[in-house]
Write an enzyme that holds these catalytic residues in place. Structure first.
Site, PDB file in Angstrom:
ATOM      1  CG  MET A   1      33.402   2.926 -19.330  1.00  0.00           C
ATOM      2  SD  MET A   1      35.053   2.266 -19.139  1.00  0.00           S
ATOM      3  CE  MET A   1      35.298   1.374 -20.606  1.00  0.00           C
ATOM      4  CB  CYS A   2      28.904   1.766 -23.387  1.00  0.00           C
ATOM      5  SG  CYS A   2      27.376   0.866 -23.516  1.00  0.00           S
ATOM      6  CB  VAL A   3      31.936  -1.836 -19.627  1.00  0.00           C
ATOM      7  CG1 VAL A   3      32.447  -3.248 -19.445  1.00  0.00           C
ATOM      8  CG2 VAL A   3      33.071  -0.915 -20.019  1.00  0.00           C
TER       9      VAL A   3
ATOM     10  CG  ASP B   1      26.308  -1.505 -25.904  1.00  0.00           C
ATOM     11  OD1 ASP B   1      25.315  -0.749 -25.918  1.00  0.00           O
ATOM     12  OD2 ASP B   1      26.728  -2.043 -24.859  1.00  0.00           O
TER      13      ASP B   1
ATOM     14  CG  ASN C   1      32.150   0.770 -27.064  1.00  0.00           C
ATOM     15  OD1 ASN C   1      33.049   0.293 -27.735  1.00  0.00           O
ATOM     16  ND2 ASN C   1      30.876   0.525 -27.308  1.00  0.00           N
TER      17      ASN C   1
END
Length: 149
Positions: free
Chosen positions: A85-87, A119, A78
Site C-alpha cells: 500500500m501507498c501511505v 498517489d 492505493n
C-alpha cells in the site's frame, strides 16, 4: 539490536486505548510484527468488511518506517494486487521517527475513507475512482463482500 521499549510502549498504548474499528494482535514470538484487523469504515464501499493487515516494524524502528501490507484483497487505488500500500507517512522520504504506530493505523483508516487517486499504485482503479465513482464503489463493495468476510 535496538531496545524494544518504544514499540512495546506503543503496543501497550494501543491495547489500553484502542483505535475504533481496529484490533491489534502482536506476533507472540516477535514484538516487531503485528496483525491489524480493520473494520471497513461505515459509509464506504468497505463497510462490513474485515481487512487483515500486517505491520512489520524494522529493528531500527522508529528511525526506519514499518512496512504495511494488506493480507486481505481489496479494490483500492492505493493498494496493489500483492497487498502493498501507498501511505504517505510510511514512505521512506516522508518518515519521521516521531510518527507513532497509532498515527499509521489512523492513516490507513483515513485512506479507506478517502482513497488518494493522485498517489495511486493501481492506475486503472484510480482512473475509475476519478471518472466513474459509482462503478468504483460497486467494484470495491463486491470485493469487500467476496474477500473481506
Amino acid at each position: 539490536m535496538v531496545n524494544p521499549k518504544r514499540i512495546t510502549k506503543e503496543l501497550a498504548d494501543l491495547q489500553n486505548e484502542p483505535v475504533d474499528n481496529v484490533v491489534i494482535e502482536p506476533n507472540e514470538d516477535n514484538i516487531y510484527r503485528w496483525t491489524a484487523i480493520v473494520s471497513g469504515p461505515s459509509g464506504t464501499p468497505y463497510e462490513g468488511g474485515k481487512f487483515n493487515l500486517q505491520l512489520d516494524f524494522p529493528i531500527e524502528y522508529p528511525f526506519k518506517a514499518p512496512k504495511v501490507k494488506f493480507n486481505t484483497k481489496i479494490y483500492h487505488p492505493n493498494v496493489d494486487d500483492n497487498g502493498n500500500m501507498c501511505v504517505g507517512i510510511v514512505k521512506s522520504e516522508a518518515w519521521k521517527p516521531s510518527t507513532k504506530a497509532q498515527t499509521i493505523i489512523l492513516s490507513i483508516l483515513q485512506l479507506l475513507q478517502e482513497p488518494n487517486p493522485d498517489d495511486a499504485l493501481v492506475a486503472s482503479i484510480a482512473e475509475e475512482y476519478n471518472k466513474n465513482r459509482i462503478l468504483f464503489d460497486k467494484n470495491a463493495a463486491e470485493w469487500t463482500q467476496k474477500y473481506a468476510k
